[in-house]
Write a protein that holds these residues in place. Sequence first.
Motif, short mmCIF file in Angstrom:
data_model
loop_
_atom_site.label_atom_id
_atom_site.label_comp_id
_atom_site.label_asym_id
_atom_site.label_seq_id
_atom_site.Cartn_x
_atom_site.Cartn_y
_atom_site.Cartn_z
N LEU A 111 0.83 -1.20 0.00
CA LEU A 111 0.00 0.00 0.00
C LEU A 111 0.87 1.25 0.00
N LYS A 112 0.26 2.37 -0.33
CA LYS A 112 0.99 3.64 -0.38
C LYS A 112 1.53 3.99 1.00
N PRO A 113 2.80 4.37 1.11
CA PRO A 113 3.35 4.72 2.43
C PRO A 113 2.63 5.94 3.01
N PRO A 114 2.58 6.04 4.33
CA PRO A 114 1.84 7.15 4.94
C PRO A 114 2.52 8.49 4.70
N THR A 115 1.71 9.52 4.54
CA THR A 115 2.24 10.88 4.41
C THR A 115 2.49 11.44 5.80
N ALA A 116 3.13 12.60 5.86
CA ALA A 116 3.36 13.26 7.15
C ALA A 116 2.03 13.58 7.83
N ALA A 117 1.03 13.95 7.02
CA ALA A 117 -0.29 14.26 7.58
C ALA A 117 -0.94 13.00 8.16
N ASP A 118 -0.77 11.86 7.45
CA ASP A 118 -1.31 10.58 7.96
C ASP A 118 -0.70 10.27 9.34
N LEU A 119 0.62 10.45 9.43
CA LEU A 119 1.30 10.13 10.69
C LEU A 119 0.85 11.06 11.81
N GLU A 120 0.67 12.33 11.49
CA GLU A 120 0.26 13.27 12.53
C GLU A 120 -1.16 12.99 13.00
N ASP A 121 -2.04 12.63 12.03
CA ASP A 121 -3.42 12.26 12.41
C ASP A 121 -3.41 11.02 13.29
N PHE A 122 -2.57 10.04 12.95
CA PHE A 122 -2.46 8.81 13.74
C PHE A 122 -1.93 9.12 15.13
N TYR A 123 -0.95 10.00 15.20
CA TYR A 123 -0.35 10.41 16.48
C TYR A 123 -1.39 11.07 17.39
N MET A 124 -2.22 11.95 16.82
CA MET A 124 -3.23 12.63 17.62
C MET A 124 -4.36 11.69 18.04
N ALA A 125 -4.71 10.76 17.15
CA ALA A 125 -5.83 9.86 17.45
C ALA A 125 -5.44 8.74 18.42
N ASN A 126 -4.14 8.53 18.58
CA ASN A 126 -3.66 7.45 19.47
C ASN A 126 -2.67 8.00 20.48
N ASP A 127 -3.03 9.10 21.10
CA ASP A 127 -2.08 9.78 21.98
C ASP A 127 -1.63 8.92 23.16
N SER A 128 -2.44 7.95 23.56
CA SER A 128 -2.04 7.10 24.69
C SER A 128 -0.79 6.28 24.35
N LEU A 129 -0.56 6.02 23.05
CA LEU A 129 0.61 5.26 22.65
C LEU A 129 1.90 6.07 22.75
N PHE A 130 1.75 7.39 22.75
CA PHE A 130 2.93 8.25 22.67
C PHE A 130 3.07 9.17 23.89
N ARG A 131 2.38 8.80 24.95
CA ARG A 131 2.42 9.60 26.17
C ARG A 131 3.58 9.16 27.06
N LEU A 132 4.38 10.11 27.50
CA LEU A 132 5.49 9.80 28.41
C LEU A 132 4.94 9.63 29.82
#
Length: 283
Positions: A111-132
Motif C-alpha cells: 500500500l501507499k506509504p503514509p504521508t506526514a499528515a497521515d502520521l500526525e493524524d495517527f499520532y493525535m488519534a492514538n495519543d495514549s501510545l505516545f504519552r510519556l
Amino acid sequence: MRKFLKEPLVHFLLLGGLIFGYYSLVNSESASENTIVIDDAEYDYLLSLWKKQWKRDPNEEDIKAFIDQYLRQEVFYKEALALGLDHNDIIVKRRLAQKMEAVSNDLNAMLKPPTAADLEDFYMANDSLFRLPTSYTFQQVLFTNQEPNWQQEFVTIQTALKEGKEIPTSRVLKLSISNDWKDIPINEINQSFGGEFASKLGSLPLNQWVGPISSGFGKHLVFISEKNDSQLADFERIKSYVEKEFEYQTELEMQEQVFHDLLEKYPVKITSDKIPESIKKSY
C-alpha cells in the motif's frame, strides 16, 4: 473375426492392456508430483539463506551440504504429507496460519506509504501510545527490614537531613541501591522498588524529607526534588517511532480484514454445548 473376438485370451489381453495403461498413467502423474526440482530460483534462494547465515561464499562441499539438507527436508515433508501427518497437527496449522498472516502483511507493505499528515493524524488519534509516563527526581535513604530498632535512627537521620546535613556514610549505597535517582519514569521506579513505593510517590510533597515509605527492601526516607507529569511526547522528536507504530497497527488491521474476508468462505458450525451461546452467535 467374430469367433476370434470371443476368445478368452483376447479378452484377457484387452483387459491387461487397459490395466497397464491406467497404471502407467497414474504412476506417471505420481512420479511427476514426487519430483523435487532445484532450478535456478530455488538454488539462488538456498544460496542466499546460506550466505546470510555464514557471511561468505560457499565452497563445493558447502553447496553439497545445503542441497543435501534441502533434499532431506523435502523428502520427509512430501512423505509426511502423503501419510497425512499434517492433519490435526497444531504446530503445522499454526505455522501455516502465520504464513498467511505474513501474506497479509506483504499486502499491507504494497500500500501507499503514509504521508506526514497521515502520521500526525495517527499520532493525535492514538495519543495514549505516545504519552510519556510521570517521572521523578529523588533521593532515598534505606533502613532494611533486618535492622532492629531502626525507628530511632530513622528519626535521628530525618532530623539531620532536614537541617541540611549530608546522608550518613553508613546509609550511602545501602544494599548497593543508589541514593540519587534522576528523572526516572514511574514504571522503572515500580520495577526497582515495587508498586507500593511507586504509588506512594504521587502523594508526597516536593523538597521535603518524608517517610517511612515502604518497599520490598524496607523503609525509606524520601526527598523528591522534581516531578514531571505524564505528557504527550513531541511529534517531531518521535516521528520515526510514530511511523513504526503506524505500520504495526495497519498490519494488524490488514490481518483482521483478511481474516474476516476469508472467514466468509468457511461457514462455522459450533455444536459443542460447552461454549456460551453468545460466543456461538458471534460467528
